[in-house]
Design a protein around this motif. Structure first.
Motif, PDB file in Angstrom:
ATOM      1  N   GLY A 121       0.809  -1.210   0.000  1.00 21.87           N
ATOM      2  CA  GLY A 121       0.000   0.000   0.000  1.00 21.87           C
ATOM      3  C   GLY A 121       0.841   1.259   0.000  1.00 21.87           C
ATOM      4  O   GLY A 121       0.564   2.227  -0.723  1.00 21.87           O
ATOM      5  N   THR A 122       1.917   1.266   0.783  1.00 25.28           N
ATOM      6  CA  THR A 122       2.823   2.421   0.811  1.00 25.28           C
ATOM      7  C   THR A 122       3.517   2.602  -0.527  1.00 25.28           C
ATOM      8  O   THR A 122       3.641   3.729  -1.025  1.00 25.28           O
ATOM      9  CB  THR A 122       3.860   2.252   1.930  1.00 25.28           C
ATOM     10  N   TYR A 123       3.951   1.515  -1.130  1.00 27.61           N
ATOM     11  CA  TYR A 123       4.593   1.595  -2.447  1.00 27.61           C
ATOM     12  C   TYR A 123       3.638   2.168  -3.489  1.00 27.61           C
ATOM     13  O   TYR A 123       4.016   3.019  -4.293  1.00 27.61           O
ATOM     14  CB  TYR A 123       5.079   0.204  -2.868  1.00 27.61           C
ATOM     15  N   LEU A 124       2.391   1.704  -3.485  1.00 26.20           N
ATOM     16  CA  LEU A 124       1.429   2.171  -4.479  1.00 26.20           C
ATOM     17  C   LEU A 124       1.003   3.620  -4.250  1.00 26.20           C
ATOM     18  O   LEU A 124       0.698   4.336  -5.201  1.00 26.20           O
ATOM     19  CB  LEU A 124       0.206   1.258  -4.493  1.00 26.20           C
ATOM     20  N   ILE A 125       0.979   4.065  -3.002  1.00 29.40           N
ATOM     21  CA  ILE A 125       0.617   5.456  -2.730  1.00 29.40           C
ATOM     22  C   ILE A 125       1.664   6.414  -3.290  1.00 29.40           C
ATOM     23  O   ILE A 125       1.342   7.536  -3.681  1.00 29.40           O
ATOM     24  CB  ILE A 125       0.408   5.666  -1.214  1.00 29.40           C
ATOM     25  N   LEU A 126       2.893   5.983  -3.376  1.00 32.35           N
ATOM     26  CA  LEU A 126       3.974   6.846  -3.859  1.00 32.35           C
ATOM     27  C   LEU A 126       4.077   6.897  -5.384  1.00 32.35           C
ATOM     28  O   LEU A 126       4.992   7.529  -5.910  1.00 32.35           O
ATOM     29  CB  LEU A 126       5.302   6.385  -3.263  1.00 32.35           C
ATOM     30  N   ARG A 127       3.163   6.270  -6.105  1.00 32.82           N
ATOM     31  CA  ARG A 127       3.157   6.307  -7.564  1.00 32.82           C
ATOM     32  C   ARG A 127       2.650   7.647  -8.074  1.00 32.82           C
ATOM     33  O   ARG A 127       2.047   8.409  -7.339  1.00 32.82           O
ATOM     34  CB  ARG A 127       2.292   5.187  -8.149  1.00 32.82           C
ATOM     35  N   LEU A 128       2.875   7.945  -9.364  1.00 35.96           N
ATOM     36  CA  LEU A 128       2.476   9.224  -9.948  1.00 35.96           C
ATOM     37  C   LEU A 128       1.148   9.160 -10.705  1.00 35.96           C
ATOM     38  O   LEU A 128       0.792  10.118 -11.389  1.00 35.96           O
ATOM     39  CB  LEU A 128       3.574   9.728 -10.885  1.00 35.96           C
ATOM     40  N   ARG A 129       0.428   8.092 -10.598  1.00 39.19           N
ATOM     41  CA  ARG A 129      -0.884   7.949 -11.239  1.00 39.19           C
ATOM     42  C   ARG A 129      -1.940   7.800 -10.154  1.00 39.19           C
ATOM     43  O   ARG A 129      -1.658   7.344  -9.044  1.00 39.19           O
ATOM     44  CB  ARG A 129      -0.922   6.730 -12.163  1.00 39.19           C
ATOM     45  N   THR A 130      -3.170   8.167 -10.478  1.00 36.35           N
ATOM     46  CA  THR A 130      -4.204   8.149  -9.444  1.00 36.35           C
ATOM     47  C   THR A 130      -4.728   6.748  -9.131  1.00 36.35           C
ATOM     48  O   THR A 130      -5.048   6.458  -7.979  1.00 36.35           O
ATOM     49  CB  THR A 130      -5.390   9.042  -9.842  1.00 36.35           C
ATOM     50  N   PHE A 131      -4.807   5.857 -10.127  1.00 39.93           N
ATOM     51  CA  PHE A 131      -5.350   4.523  -9.859  1.00 39.93           C
ATOM     52  C   PHE A 131      -4.489   3.742  -8.871  1.00 39.93           C
ATOM     53  O   PHE A 131      -5.037   3.151  -7.924  1.00 39.93           O
ATOM     54  CB  PHE A 131      -5.546   3.741 -11.162  1.00 39.93           C
ATOM     55  N   PRO A 132      -3.142   3.701  -9.028  1.00 44.36           N
ATOM     56  CA  PRO A 132      -2.356   2.999  -8.004  1.00 44.36           C
ATOM     57  C   PRO A 132      -2.472   3.630  -6.613  1.00 44.36           C
ATOM     58  O   PRO A 132      -2.409   2.923  -5.604  1.00 44.36           O
ATOM     59  CB  PRO A 132      -0.923   3.099  -8.516  1.00 44.36           C
ATOM     60  N   VAL A 133      -2.677   4.935  -6.538  1.00 45.64           N
ATOM     61  CA  VAL A 133      -2.858   5.578  -5.236  1.00 45.64           C
ATOM     62  C   VAL A 133      -4.146   5.091  -4.577  1.00 45.64           C
ATOM     63  O   VAL A 133      -4.176   4.799  -3.380  1.00 45.64           O
ATOM     64  CB  VAL A 133      -2.848   7.116  -5.387  1.00 45.64           C
ATOM     65  N   ILE A 134      -5.203   4.958  -5.358  1.00 44.38           N
ATOM     66  CA  ILE A 134      -6.479   4.477  -4.818  1.00 44.38           C
ATOM     67  C   ILE A 134      -6.350   3.025  -4.358  1.00 44.38           C
ATOM     68  O   ILE A 134      -6.826   2.665  -3.276  1.00 44.38           O
ATOM     69  CB  ILE A 134      -7.592   4.641  -5.869  1.00 44.38           C
ATOM     70  N   VAL A 135      -5.690   2.196  -5.144  1.00 41.71           N
ATOM     71  CA  VAL A 135      -5.482   0.796  -4.753  1.00 41.71           C
ATOM     72  C   VAL A 135      -4.595   0.717  -3.512  1.00 41.71           C
ATOM     73  O   VAL A 135      -4.825  -0.098  -2.612  1.00 41.71           O
ATOM     74  CB  VAL A 135      -4.890  -0.010  -5.928  1.00 41.71           C
ATOM     75  N   GLY A 136      -3.578   1.587  -3.428  1.00 46.04           N
ATOM     76  CA  GLY A 136      -2.706   1.613  -2.257  1.00 46.04           C
ATOM     77  C   GLY A 136      -3.452   1.987  -0.989  1.00 46.04           C
ATOM     78  O   GLY A 136      -3.223   1.400   0.076  1.00 46.04           O
ATOM     79  N   LEU A 137      -4.353   2.958  -1.086  1.00 51.30           N
ATOM     80  CA  LEU A 137      -5.165   3.311   0.078  1.00 51.30           C
ATOM     81  C   LEU A 137      -6.075   2.161   0.494  1.00 51.30           C
ATOM     82  O   LEU A 137      -6.286   1.929   1.692  1.00 51.30           O
ATOM     83  CB  LEU A 137      -5.989   4.558  -0.221  1.00 51.30           C
ATOM     84  N   ALA A 138      -6.605   1.442  -0.481  1.00 53.52           N
ATOM     85  CA  ALA A 138      -7.441   0.279  -0.157  1.00 53.52           C
ATOM     86  C   ALA A 138      -6.614  -0.799   0.544  1.00 53.52           C
ATOM     87  O   ALA A 138      -7.072  -1.394   1.538  1.00 53.52           O
ATOM     88  CB  ALA A 138      -8.078  -0.274  -1.425  1.00 53.52           C
ATOM     89  N   LEU A 139      -5.398  -1.040   0.069  1.00 50.35           N
ATOM     90  CA  LEU A 139      -4.543  -2.047   0.710  1.00 50.35           C
ATOM     91  C   LEU A 139      -4.172  -1.634   2.133  1.00 50.35           C
ATOM     92  O   LEU A 139      -4.129  -2.467   3.038  1.00 50.35           O
ATOM     93  CB  LEU A 139      -3.282  -2.278  -0.117  1.00 50.35           C
ATOM     94  N   LEU A 140      -3.908  -0.342   2.329  1.00 48.92           N
ATOM     95  CA  LEU A 140      -3.619   0.123   3.686  1.00 48.92           C
ATOM     96  C   LEU A 140      -4.824  -0.036   4.610  1.00 48.92           C
ATOM     97  O   LEU A 140      -4.669  -0.400   5.781  1.00 48.92           O
ATOM     98  CB  LEU A 140      -3.168   1.579   3.658  1.00 48.92           C
ATOM     99  N   SER A 141      -6.013   0.215   4.102  1.00 49.05           N
ATOM    100  CA  SER A 141      -7.193   0.037   4.948  1.00 49.05           C
ATOM    101  C   SER A 141      -7.417  -1.446   5.263  1.00 49.05           C
ATOM    102  O   SER A 141      -7.825  -1.787   6.377  1.00 49.05           O
ATOM    103  CB  SER A 141      -8.426   0.650   4.301  1.00 49.05           C
ATOM    104  N   TYR A 142      -7.128  -2.339   4.308  1.00 45.27           N
ATOM    105  CA  TYR A 142      -7.217  -3.770   4.599  1.00 45.27           C
ATOM    106  C   TYR A 142      -6.212  -4.179   5.672  1.00 45.27           C
ATOM    107  O   TYR A 142      -6.520  -4.986   6.550  1.00 45.27           O
ATOM    108  CB  TYR A 142      -6.973  -4.603   3.343  1.00 45.27           C
ATOM    109  N   ALA A 143      -5.002  -3.619   5.596  1.00 43.26           N
ATOM    110  CA  ALA A 143      -3.973  -3.941   6.594  1.00 43.26           C
ATOM    111  C   ALA A 143      -4.412  -3.486   7.982  1.00 43.26           C
ATOM    112  O   ALA A 143      -4.241  -4.216   8.972  1.00 43.26           O
ATOM    113  CB  ALA A 143      -2.648  -3.293   6.208  1.00 43.26           C
TER     114      ALA A 143
END
Length: 109
Positions: free
Chosen positions: A12-34
């Motif tokens: 989730g942290t890795y995906l939040i640091l991406r420069l596109r919005t879709f990976p940021v949204i998926v990263g936030l979802a993974l962090l909430s699952y964690a």
């Protein structure tokens, strides 16, 4: 459980640091699952025990952590919906889903 929380947090942290919005949204979802798994595991995982203390049961499962996880799921769903709508609006306005701000800084000078 600890390794699952760690892997989900790292991904989730890795995906939040991406420069596109879709990976940021998926990263936030993974962090909430964690966070949900962490809260659920902190409530003493017990199988086939009732969530309330009764006279027939030898033990019980802590209902507070289950209520917290259920509340967190609802809040994360709403947060994800709002972020998707913001990302969609930004994409329709700019024509790109990049979230870097280097171009904006150069135009202001």
């Amino acid at each position: 459980m600890a390794s699952a929380v760690g892997i989900l947090t790292a991904a989730g942290t890795y995906l939040i640091l991406r420069l596109r919005t879709f990976p940021v949204i998926v990263g936030l979802a993974l962090l909430s699952y964690a966070v949900n798994i962490f809260i659920f595991a902190s409530g003493r995982l017990a199988v086939a025990l009732p969530p309330v203390l009764s006279t027939q049961a030898e033990g019980y499962t802590d209902p507070l952590t289950q209520a917290l996880v259920l509340t967190a799921i609802v809040i994360s769903f709403g947060m994800t919906a709002v972020i998707v709508m913001l990302a969609l609006g930004a994409f329709l306005e700019t024509g790109s889903d990049r979230i870097d701000t280097d171009d904006d800084d150069e135009g202001a000078r």
